[in-house]
Write a protein that holds these residues in place. Structure first.
Motif, PDB file in Angstrom:
ATOM      1  N   LEU A 263     -14.033  -4.958   6.955  1.00 59.23           N
ATOM      2  CA  LEU A 263     -13.867  -3.507   6.930  1.00 59.23           C
ATOM      3  C   LEU A 263     -13.426  -3.087   5.532  1.00 59.23           C
ATOM      4  O   LEU A 263     -12.672  -3.806   4.871  1.00 59.23           O
ATOM      5  CB  LEU A 263     -12.785  -3.051   7.915  1.00 59.23           C
ATOM      6  CG  LEU A 263     -13.061  -3.195   9.405  1.00 59.23           C
ATOM      7  CD1 LEU A 263     -11.805  -2.845  10.200  1.00 59.23           C
ATOM      8  CD2 LEU A 263     -14.224  -2.318   9.826  1.00 59.23           C
ATOM      9  N   MET A 264     -13.873  -1.924   5.087  1.00 57.36           N
ATOM     10  CA  MET A 264     -13.408  -1.302   3.851  1.00 57.36           C
ATOM     11  C   MET A 264     -12.802   0.037   4.253  1.00 57.36           C
ATOM     12  O   MET A 264     -13.483   0.868   4.862  1.00 57.36           O
ATOM     13  CB  MET A 264     -14.571  -1.082   2.881  1.00 57.36           C
ATOM     14  CG  MET A 264     -14.170  -0.390   1.603  1.00 57.36           C
ATOM     15  SD  MET A 264     -13.353  -1.455   0.426  1.00 57.36           S
ATOM     16  CE  MET A 264     -14.751  -2.279  -0.288  1.00 57.36           C
ATOM     17  N   LEU A 265     -11.520   0.231   3.934  1.00 52.84           N
ATOM     18  CA  LEU A 265     -10.799   1.419   4.384  1.00 52.84           C
ATOM     19  C   LEU A 265     -10.121   2.118   3.210  1.00 52.84           C
ATOM     20  O   LEU A 265      -9.605   1.456   2.304  1.00 52.84           O
ATOM     21  CB  LEU A 265      -9.735   1.014   5.417  1.00 52.84           C
ATOM     22  CG  LEU A 265     -10.263   0.252   6.637  1.00 52.84           C
ATOM     23  CD1 LEU A 265      -9.105  -0.322   7.435  1.00 52.84           C
ATOM     24  CD2 LEU A 265     -11.132   1.147   7.485  1.00 52.84           C
ATOM     25  N   PRO A 266     -10.063   3.451   3.233  1.00 50.62           N
ATOM     26  CA  PRO A 266      -9.401   4.184   2.155  1.00 50.62           C
ATOM     27  C   PRO A 266      -7.872   4.190   2.318  1.00 50.62           C
ATOM     28  O   PRO A 266      -7.359   4.197   3.440  1.00 50.62           O
ATOM     29  CB  PRO A 266      -9.960   5.608   2.298  1.00 50.62           C
ATOM     30  CG  PRO A 266     -10.302   5.720   3.752  1.00 50.62           C
ATOM     31  CD  PRO A 266     -10.716   4.342   4.197  1.00 50.62           C
TER      32      PRO A 266
ATOM     33  N   ILE B  39       0.819  -1.218   0.000  1.00 47.78           N
ATOM     34  CA  ILE B  39       0.000   0.000   0.000  1.00 47.78           C
ATOM     35  C   ILE B  39       0.854   1.270   0.000  1.00 47.78           C
ATOM     36  O   ILE B  39       0.354   2.337  -0.325  1.00 47.78           O
ATOM     37  CB  ILE B  39      -1.032   0.028   1.147  1.00 47.78           C
ATOM     38  CG1 ILE B  39      -0.401   0.267   2.493  1.00 47.78           C
ATOM     39  CG2 ILE B  39      -1.913  -1.184   1.138  1.00 47.78           C
ATOM     40  CD1 ILE B  39      -1.405   0.644   3.566  1.00 47.78           C
ATOM     41  N   LYS B  40       2.128   1.166   0.330  1.00 42.30           N
ATOM     42  CA  LYS B  40       3.007   2.349   0.344  1.00 42.30           C
ATOM     43  C   LYS B  40       3.127   3.001  -1.027  1.00 42.30           C
ATOM     44  O   LYS B  40       3.437   4.178  -1.124  1.00 42.30           O
ATOM     45  CB  LYS B  40       4.387   1.968   0.880  1.00 42.30           C
ATOM     46  CG  LYS B  40       4.363   1.607   2.341  1.00 42.30           C
ATOM     47  CD  LYS B  40       5.724   1.192   2.841  1.00 42.30           C
ATOM     48  CE  LYS B  40       5.604   0.783   4.303  1.00 42.30           C
ATOM     49  NZ  LYS B  40       6.805   0.172   4.814  1.00 42.30           N
ATOM     50  N   ASN B  41       2.858   2.252  -2.088  1.00 43.95           N
ATOM     51  CA  ASN B  41       2.970   2.773  -3.449  1.00 43.95           C
ATOM     52  C   ASN B  41       1.633   3.202  -4.048  1.00 43.95           C
ATOM     53  O   ASN B  41       1.567   3.535  -5.222  1.00 43.95           O
ATOM     54  CB  ASN B  41       3.607   1.708  -4.348  1.00 43.95           C
ATOM     55  CG  ASN B  41       4.996   1.342  -3.883  1.00 43.95           C
ATOM     56  OD1 ASN B  41       5.780   2.196  -3.480  1.00 43.95           O
ATOM     57  ND2 ASN B  41       5.301   0.053  -3.896  1.00 43.95           N
ATOM     58  N   ILE B  42       0.583   3.192  -3.251  1.00 46.46           N
ATOM     59  CA  ILE B  42      -0.754   3.514  -3.758  1.00 46.46           C
ATOM     60  C   ILE B  42      -1.118   4.945  -3.366  1.00 46.46           C
ATOM     61  O   ILE B  42      -1.108   5.295  -2.191  1.00 46.46           O
ATOM     62  CB  ILE B  42      -1.796   2.515  -3.206  1.00 46.46           C
ATOM     63  CG1 ILE B  42      -1.465   1.115  -3.698  1.00 46.46           C
ATOM     64  CG2 ILE B  42      -3.200   2.931  -3.610  1.00 46.46           C
ATOM     65  CD1 ILE B  42      -2.318   0.016  -3.086  1.00 46.46           C
TER      66      ILE B  42
ATOM     67  N   ILE C 249      -4.181   6.520  -4.349  1.00 40.78           N
ATOM     68  CA  ILE C 249      -5.603   6.486  -3.986  1.00 40.78           C
ATOM     69  C   ILE C 249      -6.094   5.066  -4.182  1.00 40.78           C
ATOM     70  O   ILE C 249      -5.885   4.466  -5.239  1.00 40.78           O
ATOM     71  CB  ILE C 249      -6.452   7.429  -4.870  1.00 40.78           C
ATOM     72  CG1 ILE C 249      -6.020   8.876  -4.664  1.00 40.78           C
ATOM     73  CG2 ILE C 249      -7.936   7.275  -4.560  1.00 40.78           C
ATOM     74  CD1 ILE C 249      -6.703   9.842  -5.609  1.00 40.78           C
ATOM     75  N   GLY C 250      -6.758   4.524  -3.162  1.00 43.54           N
ATOM     76  CA  GLY C 250      -7.270   3.170  -3.283  1.00 43.54           C
ATOM     77  C   GLY C 250      -8.132   2.787  -2.109  1.00 43.54           C
ATOM     78  O   GLY C 250      -8.457   3.605  -1.241  1.00 43.54           O
ATOM     79  N   LEU C 251      -8.480   1.526  -2.103  1.00 39.49           N
ATOM     80  CA  LEU C 251      -9.286   0.951  -1.034  1.00 39.49           C
ATOM     81  C   LEU C 251      -8.683  -0.383  -0.630  1.00 39.49           C
ATOM     82  O   LEU C 251      -8.149  -1.106  -1.463  1.00 39.49           O
ATOM     83  CB  LEU C 251     -10.722   0.699  -1.502  1.00 39.49           C
ATOM     84  CG  LEU C 251     -11.572   1.914  -1.827  1.00 39.49           C
ATOM     85  CD1 LEU C 251     -12.876   1.474  -2.500  1.00 39.49           C
ATOM     86  CD2 LEU C 251     -11.872   2.698  -0.563  1.00 39.49           C
TER      87      LEU C 251
ATOM     88  N   LEU D 198      -6.903 -13.207   7.565  1.00 37.96           N
ATOM     89  CA  LEU D 198      -7.596 -12.138   6.845  1.00 37.96           C
ATOM     90  C   LEU D 198      -7.348 -12.281   5.346  1.00 37.96           C
ATOM     91  O   LEU D 198      -6.197 -12.483   4.934  1.00 37.96           O
ATOM     92  CB  LEU D 198      -7.071 -10.757   7.256  1.00 37.96           C
ATOM     93  CG  LEU D 198      -7.394 -10.217   8.633  1.00 37.96           C
ATOM     94  CD1 LEU D 198      -6.610  -8.927   8.862  1.00 37.96           C
ATOM     95  CD2 LEU D 198      -8.877  -9.957   8.776  1.00 37.96           C
ATOM     96  N   ILE D 199      -8.392 -12.158   4.572  1.00 39.52           N
ATOM     97  CA  ILE D 199      -8.239 -12.011   3.132  1.00 39.52           C
ATOM     98  C   ILE D 199      -8.242 -10.505   2.870  1.00 39.52           C
ATOM     99  O   ILE D 199      -9.177  -9.800   3.269  1.00 39.52           O
ATOM    100  CB  ILE D 199      -9.386 -12.688   2.337  1.00 39.52           C
ATOM    101  CG1 ILE D 199      -9.421 -14.176   2.622  1.00 39.52           C
ATOM    102  CG2 ILE D 199      -9.235 -12.399   0.836  1.00 39.52           C
ATOM    103  CD1 ILE D 199      -8.181 -14.937   2.212  1.00 39.52           C
ATOM    104  N   VAL D 200      -7.197 -10.029   2.254  1.00 38.13           N
ATOM    105  CA  VAL D 200      -7.029  -8.607   1.988  1.00 38.13           C
ATOM    106  C   VAL D 200      -7.149  -8.375   0.491  1.00 38.13           C
ATOM    107  O   VAL D 200      -6.421  -9.006  -0.290  1.00 38.13           O
ATOM    108  CB  VAL D 200      -5.657  -8.101   2.494  1.00 38.13           C
ATOM    109  CG1 VAL D 200      -5.478  -6.635   2.177  1.00 38.13           C
ATOM    110  CG2 VAL D 200      -5.497  -8.386   3.972  1.00 38.13           C
ATOM    111  N   THR D 201      -8.068  -7.511   0.076  1.00 35.87           N
ATOM    112  CA  THR D 201      -8.219  -7.148  -1.316  1.00 35.87           C
ATOM    113  C   THR D 201      -7.953  -5.653  -1.442  1.00 35.87           C
ATOM    114  O   THR D 201      -8.580  -4.856  -0.740  1.00 35.87           O
ATOM    115  CB  THR D 201      -9.635  -7.485  -1.832  1.00 35.87           C
ATOM    116  OG1 THR D 201      -9.899  -8.870  -1.588  1.00 35.87           O
ATOM    117  CG2 THR D 201      -9.764  -7.185  -3.322  1.00 35.87           C
ATOM    118  N   ILE D 202      -7.007  -5.321  -2.302  1.00 36.95           N
ATOM    119  CA  ILE D 202      -6.621  -3.925  -2.513  1.00 36.95           C
ATOM    120  C   ILE D 202      -7.018  -3.508  -3.912  1.00 36.95           C
ATOM    121  O   ILE D 202      -6.712  -4.208  -4.889  1.00 36.95           O
ATOM    122  CB  ILE D 202      -5.098  -3.741  -2.316  1.00 36.95           C
ATOM    123  CG1 ILE D 202      -4.697  -4.146  -0.887  1.00 36.95           C
ATOM    124  CG2 ILE D 202      -4.684  -2.300  -2.610  1.00 36.95           C
ATOM    125  CD1 ILE D 202      -3.203  -4.216  -0.666  1.00 36.95           C
TER     126      ILE D 202
END
Length: 138
Positions: free
Chosen positions: A101-104, A30-33, A35-37, A132-136
């Protein structure tokens, strides 16, 4: 772009645990994103996820006291007790708080409020490692 992975949370005792840093340590992407979810799905029916106070640990203690009153273990009409007295109450607590949870993501970080953190609610006496299944999405 979509990414998906499985991460594991260390075994924790019954209670509410701040897991934000544990989750982030397993999500360097996520450090390279900009804008995302990120969507987190806890793949268990006897634990839960929620977002709340990250500074004062007494909030987590109060959460545990309150949810134990909502779904106590001493209800003699519960039938699903195959794994112990904490079995069915853990399932009820999981449904009450939820498992996702859905987080920005903004500029490579979770865009949480100053006092917000991710909680794992561990509702079993011996819950074990949680997954946890993590979807980015970015």
């Amino acid at each position: 772009m979509w990414q998906q992975k499985t991460i594991h949370l260390a075994e924790k005792p019954r209670g509410f645990h701040l897991i934000t840093e544990e989750v982030l340590a397993q999500l360097p992407e996520i450090k390279n994103i900009k804008i995302g979810l990120v969507h987190l799905l806890l793949q268990h029916t006897s634990a839960g996820l929620t977002l709340n106070e990250n500074a004062d640990p007494t909030v987590r203690e109060d959460f545990l006291q309150y949810i134990n009153r909502l779904a106590p273990e001493d209800l003699n009409y519960l039938k699903h007790t195959y794994e112990g007295d904490d079995d069915m109450p853990a399932h009820l607590k999981s449904s009450l708080l939820g498992v996702e949870l859905m987080l920005p993501i903004t500029q490579g970080q979770l865009n949480l409020g100053v006092w917000q953190g991710i909680y794992l609610g561990e509702y079993r006496n011996f819950g074990g490692v949680r997954q946890l299944i993590v979807t980015i999405q970015s």
